[in-house]
Design a protein around this motif. Structure first.
Motif, PDB file in Angstrom:
ATOM      1  N   HIS A 197       0.857  -1.213   0.000  1.00  0.00           N
ATOM      2  CA  HIS A 197       0.000   0.000   0.000  1.00  0.00           C
ATOM      3  C   HIS A 197       0.881   1.247   0.000  1.00  0.00           C
ATOM      4  CE1 HIS A 197      -3.805   2.064   1.860  1.00  0.00           C
ATOM      5  NE2 HIS A 197      -3.007   2.993   1.345  1.00  0.00           N
ATOM      6  N   HIS A 200       1.472   5.344  -2.072  1.00  0.00           N
ATOM      7  CA  HIS A 200       0.988   6.408  -2.980  1.00  0.00           C
ATOM      8  C   HIS A 200       2.187   7.262  -3.406  1.00  0.00           C
ATOM      9  CE1 HIS A 200      -3.308   6.157  -1.321  1.00  0.00           C
ATOM     10  NE2 HIS A 200      -2.637   5.644  -0.303  1.00  0.00           N
ATOM     11  N   LYS A 222      -0.134   3.293  -6.036  1.00  0.00           N
ATOM     12  CA  LYS A 222      -1.444   3.798  -6.465  1.00  0.00           C
ATOM     13  C   LYS A 222      -1.301   5.136  -7.176  1.00  0.00           C
ATOM     14  CE  LYS A 222      -3.111   2.083  -1.997  1.00  0.00           C
ATOM     15  NZ  LYS A 222      -3.760   0.816  -2.268  1.00  0.00           N
ATOM     16  N   HIS A 261      -9.689   1.532   0.701  1.00  0.00           N
ATOM     17  CA  HIS A 261      -9.384   2.221   1.950  1.00  0.00           C
ATOM     18  C   HIS A 261     -10.707   2.256   2.710  1.00  0.00           C
ATOM     19  CE1 HIS A 261      -6.031   3.732  -0.436  1.00  0.00           C
ATOM     20  NE2 HIS A 261      -5.530   4.383   0.606  1.00  0.00           N
ATOM     21  N   HIS A 302      -6.464   0.041   6.319  1.00  0.00           N
ATOM     22  CA  HIS A 302      -6.697   0.912   7.486  1.00  0.00           C
ATOM     23  C   HIS A 302      -7.501   0.135   8.521  1.00  0.00           C
ATOM     24  CE1 HIS A 302      -4.917   4.726   6.199  1.00  0.00           C
ATOM     25  NE2 HIS A 302      -5.390   4.445   4.992  1.00  0.00           N
ATOM     26  N   ASP A 330       1.915   2.710   3.619  1.00  0.00           N
ATOM     27  CA  ASP A 330       0.996   3.770   3.183  1.00  0.00           C
ATOM     28  C   ASP A 330       1.789   5.024   2.780  1.00  0.00           C
ATOM     29  OD1 ASP A 330      -1.344   5.126   2.573  1.00  0.00           O
ATOM     30  OD2 ASP A 330      -1.890   5.546   4.655  1.00  0.00           O
TER      31      ASP A 330
HETATM   32 ZN   LIG Z   1      -3.600   4.952   1.377  1.00  0.00          ZN
END
Ligand SMILES: [Zn+2]
Length: 428
Positions: A88, A90, A157, A258, A284, A336
């Protein structure tokens, strides 16, 4: 190009993570690391071919005959484990969000910052105006940073463009960066990250663009394996999430979400989603009800915990990892990595937080960061454990005991990363 044979020797502790169980690790199996002391690993053609003690390796007839052709990595008595699978991240953004950082320190919360034009929307302009080449460089930089901390597989992502052109540009940047990086990148389309400015109060119109314009374009160019939706208060509703998932499945994407970061999803939503969409992962999950935990335990959906976000937001509450693990839910850990809520590429940091704030054991944190991350990405046949036949993605830590990996926080003890049987330049 086929890599030269590679032998890792003088491994003090080898965490193989091999298991006789099939499926993702759950309950007590999450802490089974299957350690080999004084180990050696032989890699051929980018794959692991044998795993055992140094003594066994030296008796291997093939190795005896071909020793001169084999390059060697002396692990100095350190700990070797599968390369981390960060399921996960970004990484497609241009600038850090320093104004948000200061605002939060002076007391504003996540939603107040978003209301004031900060949060995810603050990253839009940078991505929309950046060239694809500039975005590619950003992503590549992040991938190299991840490698330095022992990560060899990353889910990446999009989601800071939120228009057809800028989402495609973001995914193209991921593809271009992935080609220049030795590790494995799994791209995810996150067009439904937040409702972009211009669509406020009419999110339905934006969802239609996601489903009818963006998804088909992403599918046509084969730019993503998964589709993700931020389903929460202030982002997309359960109905919108279901609509997007429906379209995603029709186009052949896997889905992940998410969920439960800021608020509990509507009661019954998780069960219905498990039934209809079989998400690879729900991420999450700070807010969860007991019956939802029970339903997750019966499914193959992985719950991916990202404690870096709770840490960086300065929250007192963390996701209930023990509740998930004790109930038999498959749990993964990820960074994350993102500019707003978790600007870290360090899986050991996520593991340290898992131990100190979610009461996971060091062994559980390692399995969650490797083999269960691989399950969350549909890669468990190739990644996440050190077994013959799997990709030779390994990381070497300059510690004597695996528990030191989450113990020493704020310092990088990863001294070597091996990807596809090739030892990369040492980060130290
Ligand atoms: Zn995220």
């Amino acid at each position: 190009m086929i890599p030269a044979p590679l032998l890792l020797t003088n491994v003090g502790q080898l965490l193989t993570l091999r298991s006789s169980q099939s499926g993702p690790r759950r309950g007590p199996f999450l802490s089974e690391l299957e350690i080999v002391d004084n180990a050696a690993i032989l890699c051929l053609g980018g794959k692991i071919v044998s795993v055992g003690t140094v003594k066994d390796a030296l008796r291997d007839p093939w190795l005896k005959k071909n020793r001169k052709k084999v390059s060697e990595v002396d692990c100095g008595g350190g700990v070797v484990l599968p390369g981390f699978v960060d399921s996960h991240t970004h990484p497609v953004f241009m600038e850090p969000r320093l104004v948000d950082f200061e605002k939060r320190i002076s007391g504003a919360d996540y939603e107040e910052i978003a209301e004031a034009g900060g949060g995810i929307r603050a990253s839009l302009e940078g991505v929309r105006t950046a060239s694809q080449a500039a975005l590619t460089q950003r992503v590549l930089h992040a991938l190299h940073d991840l490698t330095k901390h022992g990560t060899t597989t990353v889910e990446t992502k999009s989601g800071y463009g939120l228009s057809l052109d800028s989402e495609l540009k973001s995914l193209e940047a991921i593809r271009a960066a992935a080609k220049q990086w030795a590790g494995t990148v799994i791209p995810t389309f996150l067009g439904a990250h937040v409702v972009p400015p211009g669509y406020r109060g009419r999110s339905q119109s934006y969802v239609e663009i996601v489903c009818k314009e963006m998804l088909p374009a992403v599918a046509k160019r084969k730019l993503a394996k998964f589709v993700d939706v931020f389903c929460d208060r202030g982002a997309f509703s359960e109905i919108e999430c279901s609509t997007i998932f429906g379209a995603a499945l029709q186009h052949g994407f896997g889905v992940r979400a998410h969920l439960g970061q800021l608020s509990s999803p509507r009661d019954g939503f998780i069960e219905s989603m498990l039934e209809c969409c079989r998400p690879a992962s729900l991420d999450h999950m700070d807010h969860v009800r007991d019956h939802e935990v029970a339903a997750l335990a019966k499914s193959d959906t992985v719950v991916t915990l990202v404690p870096g976000a709770n840490y960086f937001l300065g929250l007192e509450q963390y996701p209930p990892a023990r509740k998930f693990i004790n109930a038999g839910v498959a749990v993964a850990l990820a960074t994350d990595y993102n500019p707003g809520t978790s600007p870290t590429v360090s899986m050991p940091m996520a593991m340290s937080l898992a131990c100190t704030h979610m009461k996971m054991s060091p062994a559980e944190s390692i399995a969650a960061a490797t083999i269960n991350g691989a399950w969350a990405l549909g890669l468990a046949d190739r990644k996440g454990s050190v077994e013959p036949g799997k990709d030779a993605d390994l990381t070497v830590f300059d510690v004597r005991d695996y528990r030191e990996i989450p113990y020493w926080f704020g310092v990088n003890r990863c001294v070597q990363t091996i990807i596809g049987g090739v030892a990369l330049a040492s980060p130290a």
